[in-house]
Design a protein around this motif. Sequence first.
Motif, PDB file in Angstrom:
ATOM      1  N   ARG A   1      -5.249  -4.142  -2.757  1.00 57.83           N
ATOM      2  CA  ARG A   1      -6.354  -4.878  -3.365  1.00 57.83           C
ATOM      3  C   ARG A   1      -6.906  -5.926  -2.407  1.00 57.83           C
TER       4      ARG A   1
ATOM      5  N   ASP B   1       7.003  -8.096  -8.774  1.00 60.66           N
ATOM      6  CA  ASP B   1       7.524  -6.901  -9.424  1.00 60.66           C
ATOM      7  C   ASP B   1       8.161  -7.312 -10.750  1.00 60.66           C
ATOM      8  N   ALA B   2       7.511  -6.949 -11.836  1.00 60.84           N
ATOM      9  CA  ALA B   2       7.998  -7.345 -13.166  1.00 60.84           C
ATOM     10  C   ALA B   2       9.414  -6.827 -13.416  1.00 60.84           C
TER      11      ALA B   2
ATOM     12  N   TYR C   1      -1.575  -5.808 -16.279  1.00 58.51           N
ATOM     13  CA  TYR C   1      -1.510  -4.905 -17.425  1.00 58.51           C
ATOM     14  C   TYR C   1      -0.268  -4.016 -17.322  1.00 58.51           C
ATOM     15  N   SER C   2       0.010  -3.546 -16.100  1.00 52.02           N
ATOM     16  CA  SER C   2       1.214  -2.730 -15.914  1.00 52.02           C
ATOM     17  C   SER C   2       2.461  -3.587 -16.104  1.00 52.02           C
TER      18      SER C   2
ATOM     19  N   ARG D   1      -0.083  -0.541  -9.582  1.00 58.73           N
ATOM     20  CA  ARG D   1       0.811  -1.625  -9.154  1.00 58.73           C
ATOM     21  C   ARG D   1       0.774  -1.842  -7.644  1.00 58.73           C
TER      22      ARG D   1
ATOM     23  N   ARG E   1       3.183  -4.004 -19.821  1.00 67.25           N
ATOM     24  CA  ARG E   1       3.753  -2.822 -20.480  1.00 67.25           C
ATOM     25  C   ARG E   1       5.197  -2.584 -20.043  1.00 67.25           C
ATOM     26  N   ILE E   2       5.453  -2.814 -18.761  1.00 69.74           N
ATOM     27  CA  ILE E   2       6.812  -2.597 -18.253  1.00 69.74           C
ATOM     28  C   ILE E   2       7.807  -3.496 -18.995  1.00 69.74           C
TER      29      ILE E   2
ATOM     30  N   HIS F   1      -7.746  -4.731 -24.494  1.00 66.29           N
ATOM     31  CA  HIS F   1      -6.813  -3.960 -23.669  1.00 66.29           C
ATOM     32  C   HIS F   1      -5.527  -4.738 -23.429  1.00 66.29           C
TER      33      HIS F   1
ATOM     34  N   GLN G   1     -11.549  -8.555 -21.830  1.00 65.16           N
ATOM     35  CA  GLN G   1     -10.214  -8.082 -21.468  1.00 65.16           C
ATOM     36  C   GLN G   1      -9.255  -8.126 -22.659  1.00 65.16           C
TER      37      GLN G   1
ATOM     38  N   PHE H   1      -9.982 -11.652 -13.035  1.00 66.76           N
ATOM     39  CA  PHE H   1      -9.871 -10.739 -14.182  1.00 66.76           C
ATOM     40  C   PHE H   1      -9.825  -9.283 -13.765  1.00 66.76           C
ATOM     41  N   ASN H   2     -10.416  -8.981 -12.586  1.00 72.67           N
ATOM     42  CA  ASN H   2     -10.497  -7.570 -12.200  1.00 72.67           C
ATOM     43  C   ASN H   2      -9.309  -7.096 -11.377  1.00 72.67           C
ATOM     44  N   ASP H   3      -8.270  -7.896 -11.291  1.00 71.86           N
ATOM     45  CA  ASP H   3      -7.014  -7.439 -10.697  1.00 71.86           C
ATOM     46  C   ASP H   3      -6.110  -7.014 -11.842  1.00 71.86           C
ATOM     47  N   GLY H   4      -5.956  -5.706 -12.014  1.00 69.31           N
ATOM     48  CA  GLY H   4      -5.318  -5.174 -13.213  1.00 69.31           C
ATOM     49  C   GLY H   4      -3.814  -4.991 -13.143  1.00 69.31           C
ATOM     50  N   ARG H   5      -3.162  -5.554 -12.149  1.00 64.48           N
ATOM     51  CA  ARG H   5      -1.716  -5.331 -12.039  1.00 64.48           C
ATOM     52  C   ARG H   5      -0.944  -5.902 -13.226  1.00 64.48           C
TER      53      ARG H   5
ATOM     54  N   PRO I   1      -5.899   1.294 -21.761  1.00 61.46           N
ATOM     55  CA  PRO I   1      -5.738  -0.166 -21.704  1.00 61.46           C
ATOM     56  C   PRO I   1      -5.103  -0.654 -20.392  1.00 61.46           C
ATOM     57  N   GLU I   2      -4.282   0.165 -19.770  1.00 63.42           N
ATOM     58  CA  GLU I   2      -3.585  -0.297 -18.561  1.00 63.42           C
ATOM     59  C   GLU I   2      -4.413  -0.048 -17.298  1.00 63.42           C
TER      60      GLU I   2
ATOM     61  N   ARG J   1      -3.265  -4.402 -26.308  1.00 62.82           N
ATOM     62  CA  ARG J   1      -2.611  -3.089 -26.346  1.00 62.82           C
ATOM     63  C   ARG J   1      -1.463  -2.994 -25.344  1.00 62.82           C
ATOM     64  N   CYS J   2      -1.552  -3.751 -24.274  1.00 64.02           N
ATOM     65  CA  CYS J   2      -0.498  -3.703 -23.253  1.00 64.02           C
ATOM     66  C   CYS J   2       0.667  -4.629 -23.598  1.00 64.02           C
TER      67      CYS J   2
ATOM     68  N   TYR K   1      -8.736  -1.835 -14.784  1.00 58.68           N
ATOM     69  CA  TYR K   1      -9.032  -2.629 -13.575  1.00 58.68           C
ATOM     70  C   TYR K   1      -8.126  -2.174 -12.437  1.00 58.68           C
TER      71      TYR K   1
END
Lengths: 151, 546
Positions: B246, A48-49, A75-76, B242, A79-80, A103, A100, A69-73, B157-158, A106-107, B161
């Motif tokens: 997965r 948890d960031a 990115y959130s 989040r 940004r947080i 994006h 990737q 790469f396909n686990d996008g957590r 962007p977020e 941008r994050c 994935y």
Amino acid sequence: MAEDIGTSPDEVQFRFREDEIVDHGTVTVDACCDQTNATAVRIEPGDDARLLLPFLDRLALVEINFPAFNDGRGYSAARILREAGYTGELRAVGDVGVDQLSHMRRCGFDSFAPDKRLDEEDAARAFATWANVYQRAADARRTIADKRHEA
Amino acid sequence: MYKYDLYDQAMVDARVAEFRDQARRRLEGKLTEDQFKPLRLMNGLYLQLHAYMLRVAIPYGTLDSRQLEMLADIAERYDRGYGHFTTRQNIQYNWIRLEDAADILADLAKVEMHAIQTSGNCIRNISSDHFAGAAADEVVDPRPYAELMRQWSSFHPEFTYLPRKFKIAVIASDKDRAAMRLHDIGVRIVKRANDSGGEVGAQFYAGGGMGRTPMIAPLIRDFVPIEHFITYAEACLRVYNRYGRRDNKYKARIKILVHELGAAEYTRQVEEEFAHLLSVGVEPPREELARIAAHFADPAFIDGPKTVDRSDPDFALWVDRNTHRHKHDAYVSAVISLKPAGGIPGDATAEQMRVVARLAKQYSFDELRVMHTQNLLLPHVRIADLHAVWSALDAAGLAAPNMDTIEDIIACPGLDYCSLANARSIPLAQRISERFAETGRTEVVGELKLKISGCINACGHHHAGHIGILGVDKKGVENYQLSLGGSEAEDVSLAKITGPGFDEDGVIAAVEKVTDVYLASRAEGERFLDTYRRIGMEPFKEALYG
């Protein structure tokens, strides 16, 4: 002192910062929360960031790991941290590919240490994929909608 | 309808260039198939049983004649002369060569179309009410809100994935013609009274879906002020990105997260994120919604006759069955059935597409819709023009008077195309519609929504069928489970299995028996679904297995 689990400066392939690259011991989120002097931390996908928010002032480097790469957590998580005002280096590490990059940028990522070095030309093209963007994100770019309605 | 400006066009063009580059790197060996797969999927390109399939987005199901003509051209130039309209208002081509994919995307971009995010673990094409902008019962036209979401969700962007695919439907009526509560997020645009005559906002439902674990989305917020619409959606997605699972792809949809946390806890987390995001400021400027809405202004309707000459019984039947009440009383919306008895549900030939495009231009302000029932629609037809429209449709084999009847079957591509399927869906749909048409029972039975899926992924919406059929593989033999009592509409419910399954002949006989029970038991004015709900499963079971 916890074990250094981070990448080293020479593993960083792309960096969009002017400041000196830090070469501090990088610790886990847990260790960072327990240890008052850590200045570099690595976030794994399940972390948890927001646990780091009390310590942002003392952090100079946050690595966000992408084991796949396909686990996008991540990115959130990125940004947080930026939304909370983190201004230090935010480094994407692990399975980071050409597709990737735009994006991630941008994050809020401003440094990239991919497991496998990327083709420089492909990467340059990828960073420049989007001349304009639809969403507000961590990079403060003016969006298409903003431009449509500027005075 | 919405028209691209230079920005929208540049985004789509950039995507074509990006895909060309990705395809090049794949061919040069710089990308492995594992790395390329999610990239081609985000451009709608699947590998099926026999060939690549390309799914093209039709945002909220709205298109014009120029676009449909391009879809016809693509069918001829790159496929086998036909296309297949889907339950999410898209079109797919089943016989595509990988080498042609970038060229097809470039052709689409010429008419403001694309295949962006029609596949992959990202936010998919936003679907909506096919009668949007025309229905007498809508609060507002939902499409401006869907378009706002289209832009927000394109290349987000977020959220590129996510744990799994993510489907959003936006409606604006008490009537639900988009299976809204069976979506990952369902939005209903509503108005509530205020001093200035009504404030627009959005109801959010989250965690619906079909698939192997069907769930009806619970309401999580009954009014999001419209100036916070995108911010709330962003909060819903961030919590899902989040915390969605997965570890197991079968438990990765948002419905599992909402179910495991409980709707109240998921909502609490969304509200917390929402409050935070309000302070960050992610909402597009207020004027953007007004700019988009201006594109959806009503066409210039004119007064005219409100009734038709019913002397031709075939025409009268079609009018009764296939037209829908319009907000202007001199107009109706006319459904173009892609379900001829014995046909493949949702398929249209290039020639048929061109006929429909011409009719749209001539009789419907150049506007067309794709329905979630895999039919096409002319949204604004003058009642005075209905006979001419019907005659042209009839000549093209497009005038089957069967909307919402047992012939209006939703079916997935099944084992004829799909690499996931356990059983064939199309031949079954063909035989059932043929059988009911032959016996003349279709009209006697009236509204009866039959939906067929060839595997538990439920692309054919069998959970939401008044009658649902699920094809399974039973020791190497196709076997069909029958279920009753589902609905995708405002009276949403999930169908229940009747009992042991049937072989292909057996399930067709079973469907007939089930309609026998209905006809023998129905009270005045009751649809099949109403009778089922009143008398329950037992009489049907008795007839099937007794």
